[in-house]
Design a protein around this motif. Structure first.
Motif, short mmCIF file in Angstrom:
data_model
loop_
_atom_site.label_atom_id
_atom_site.label_comp_id
_atom_site.label_asym_id
_atom_site.label_seq_id
_atom_site.Cartn_x
_atom_site.Cartn_y
_atom_site.Cartn_z
N PHE A 232 0.84 -1.19 0.00
CA PHE A 232 0.00 0.00 0.00
C PHE A 232 0.88 1.24 0.00
CE2 PHE A 232 0.73 -0.96 4.46
CZ PHE A 232 0.94 0.27 5.05
N ARG A 233 0.24 2.39 -0.17
CA ARG A 233 0.94 3.67 -0.12
C ARG A 233 0.16 4.58 0.83
NH1 ARG A 233 0.52 6.27 -4.64
NH2 ARG A 233 2.54 7.29 -4.80
N PHE A 234 0.87 5.36 1.62
CA PHE A 234 0.20 6.17 2.64
C PHE A 234 0.80 7.57 2.69
CE2 PHE A 234 3.86 4.33 4.68
CZ PHE A 234 4.32 5.30 5.56
N GLY A 235 0.00 8.51 3.18
CA GLY A 235 0.44 9.89 3.30
C GLY A 235 -0.40 10.81 2.44
N GLY A 236 -0.06 12.09 2.49
CA GLY A 236 -0.82 13.09 1.76
C GLY A 236 -0.69 12.94 0.26
N PRO A 237 -1.66 13.48 -0.50
CA PRO A 237 -1.60 13.40 -1.96
C PRO A 237 -0.29 13.96 -2.51
CG PRO A 237 -3.74 14.19 -1.25
CD PRO A 237 -2.87 14.18 -0.02
N GLY A 238 0.37 13.15 -3.33
CA GLY A 238 1.65 13.55 -3.90
C GLY A 238 2.84 13.31 -3.00
N GLN A 239 2.60 12.86 -1.77
CA GLN A 239 3.69 12.62 -0.82
C GLN A 239 3.63 11.21 -0.23
OE1 GLN A 239 2.99 15.82 1.99
NE2 GLN A 239 4.25 17.24 0.81
N GLU A 240 3.02 10.29 -0.95
CA GLU A 240 2.81 8.94 -0.44
C GLU A 240 4.13 8.18 -0.26
OE1 GLU A 240 -1.01 10.02 -2.63
OE2 GLU A 240 1.15 10.24 -3.02
N VAL B 86 13.49 0.96 2.68
CA VAL B 86 14.06 -0.02 1.73
C VAL B 86 13.67 0.24 0.28
CG1 VAL B 86 14.39 -1.86 3.42
CG2 VAL B 86 12.19 -1.65 2.25
N ILE B 87 12.55 0.92 0.04
CA ILE B 87 12.17 1.29 -1.33
C ILE B 87 11.59 2.70 -1.31
CG2 ILE B 87 11.79 -1.03 -2.26
CD1 ILE B 87 8.79 -0.62 -1.75
N ASP B 88 11.69 3.38 -2.45
CA ASP B 88 11.19 4.75 -2.55
C ASP B 88 9.68 4.79 -2.72
OD1 ASP B 88 13.75 5.82 -2.32
OD2 ASP B 88 14.09 5.74 -4.49
N ASP B 89 9.13 3.83 -3.48
CA ASP B 89 7.70 3.88 -3.78
C ASP B 89 7.27 2.52 -4.31
OD1 ASP B 89 5.14 4.87 -4.11
OD2 ASP B 89 5.67 6.35 -5.65
N ILE B 90 5.96 2.29 -4.30
CA ILE B 90 5.38 1.13 -4.97
C ILE B 90 5.14 1.56 -6.41
CG2 ILE B 90 3.54 -0.61 -4.95
CD1 ILE B 90 5.16 -0.59 -2.39
N ALA B 91 6.18 1.50 -7.21
CA ALA B 91 6.13 2.06 -8.57
C ALA B 91 7.33 1.55 -9.35
CB ALA B 91 6.16 3.59 -8.52
N GLY B 92 7.20 1.58 -10.68
CA GLY B 92 8.32 1.31 -11.55
C GLY B 92 9.02 0.00 -11.26
N ALA B 93 10.36 0.07 -11.11
CA ALA B 93 11.18 -1.12 -10.92
C ALA B 93 10.83 -1.88 -9.65
CB ALA B 93 12.66 -0.74 -10.91
#
Length: 288
Positions: A4-12, A29-36
């Motif tokens: 999941f991703r959490f936090g304010g819009p654009g700052q998840e 350990v990771i920057d985002d649930i995205a891309g690679a």
């Protein structure tokens, strides 16, 4: 895993549920649930972690869309036989595809904002999938290798924009807030049979939709293979796979969303969403 991703819009920030269902912060350990981070190898590394030592994410934190940096957001129209019947349209002989604007994506519990001039905003509970590996001309048998996970999508649709304004369906599909995704991105190993999932949606506590992915005309793997014949699918692309019957425009008389309505929806094994419908902000009133 359930990511999941959490936090304010654009700052998840990225997170995952541990074995006890506690929300854990993965931003170390990771920057985002995205891309690679959506590749098979990357998700396997996350699955191997002992999440018990990661910081707890308070339940009060807003949940964002379960995937970030979406490039393509692809919809499939009339993909349930019983929905085509309620729409009074012939059953498609091959998938009907349309685009939803990535800018319409929001969190699973964010407000849905009625577009300016809207008269026929409607709901659609759907199973969505997220691509994890680049794919072009992929064979149906190989599709499981490129799916990072599954989530819920409410394919919110303005029917007057979609059907009465000429051109393509995208006019009624990509308005701001029209693409809630989540709460969880559920990895395929947690789904026993993607073609045997229940879907439901209620408005103001009244059940409107209750169906199953078993009545899809084109199954999930068939859809992904078909779409890959026309474009390169990239990690983070979202495909939302159609809705069962019970949408507002199929009722007699039709019923559409209005400010103050509350929508709840879910898909088996993927969690639930909860949205409030609100009027657009008129910036002319505040000098904006």
């Amino acid at each position: 895993m359930k990511l999941f991703r959490f936090g304010g819009p654009g700052q998840e920030k990225p997170g995952a549920l541990d074995k006890d269902g506690i929300r854990r912060d993965l931003s170390s350990v990771i920057d985002d649930i995205a891309g690679a981070a959506l590749s098979r190898e990357a998700i396997a590394r996350l699955a191997a972690l002992d999440l018990s030592g990661f910081p707890v994410v308070p339940d009060s934190e807003r949940l964002g869309a379960c995937v970030g940096a979406v490039g393509n957001f692809i919809g499939v129209g009339l993909n349930y036989a019983d929905h085509a019947v309620e729409a009074g349209l012939p059953i498609p002989t091959e998938p009907i595809l349309f685009n939803k604007a990535p800018s319409c994506i929001g969190g699973p519990n964010d407000d849905i904002i009625l577009p300016r001039g809207s008269t026929k905003t409607d709901w659609e509970v759907e199973l969505a999938l997220v691509i994890g590996e680049p794919a072009s001309y992929v064979e149906e048998a190989d599709v499981p290798e490129i799916i990072a996970g599954y989530c819920i999508c409410n394919d919110v649709s303005e029917r007057a924009f979609q059907n009465e304004r000429g051109g393509q369906w995208m006019k009624g599909k990509g308005c701001p807030t029209f693409g809630p995704l989540g709460p969880w991105l559920v990895t395929p190993d947690e789904i026993a049979d993607v073609q045997n999932l229940g879907l439901w949606l209620s408005v103001n506590g009244q059940e409107m939709q209750n169906g199953t992915t078993g009545t899809m005309i084109f199954g999930v793997y068939q859809l992904v293979s078909h779409i890959s014949q026309f474009m390169i699918l990239e990690p983070g692309d979202v495909i939302t796979t159609g809705t069962p019957p019970g949408v507002g425009f199929g009722m007699k008389p039709p019923l559409y969303l209005k400010a103050g309505d509350v929508i709840e929806l879910g898909v088996g094994g993927l969690g639930t969403q909860h949205q409030r419908v609100v009027q657009p902000i008129d910036h002319a009133d505040d000098g904006g």
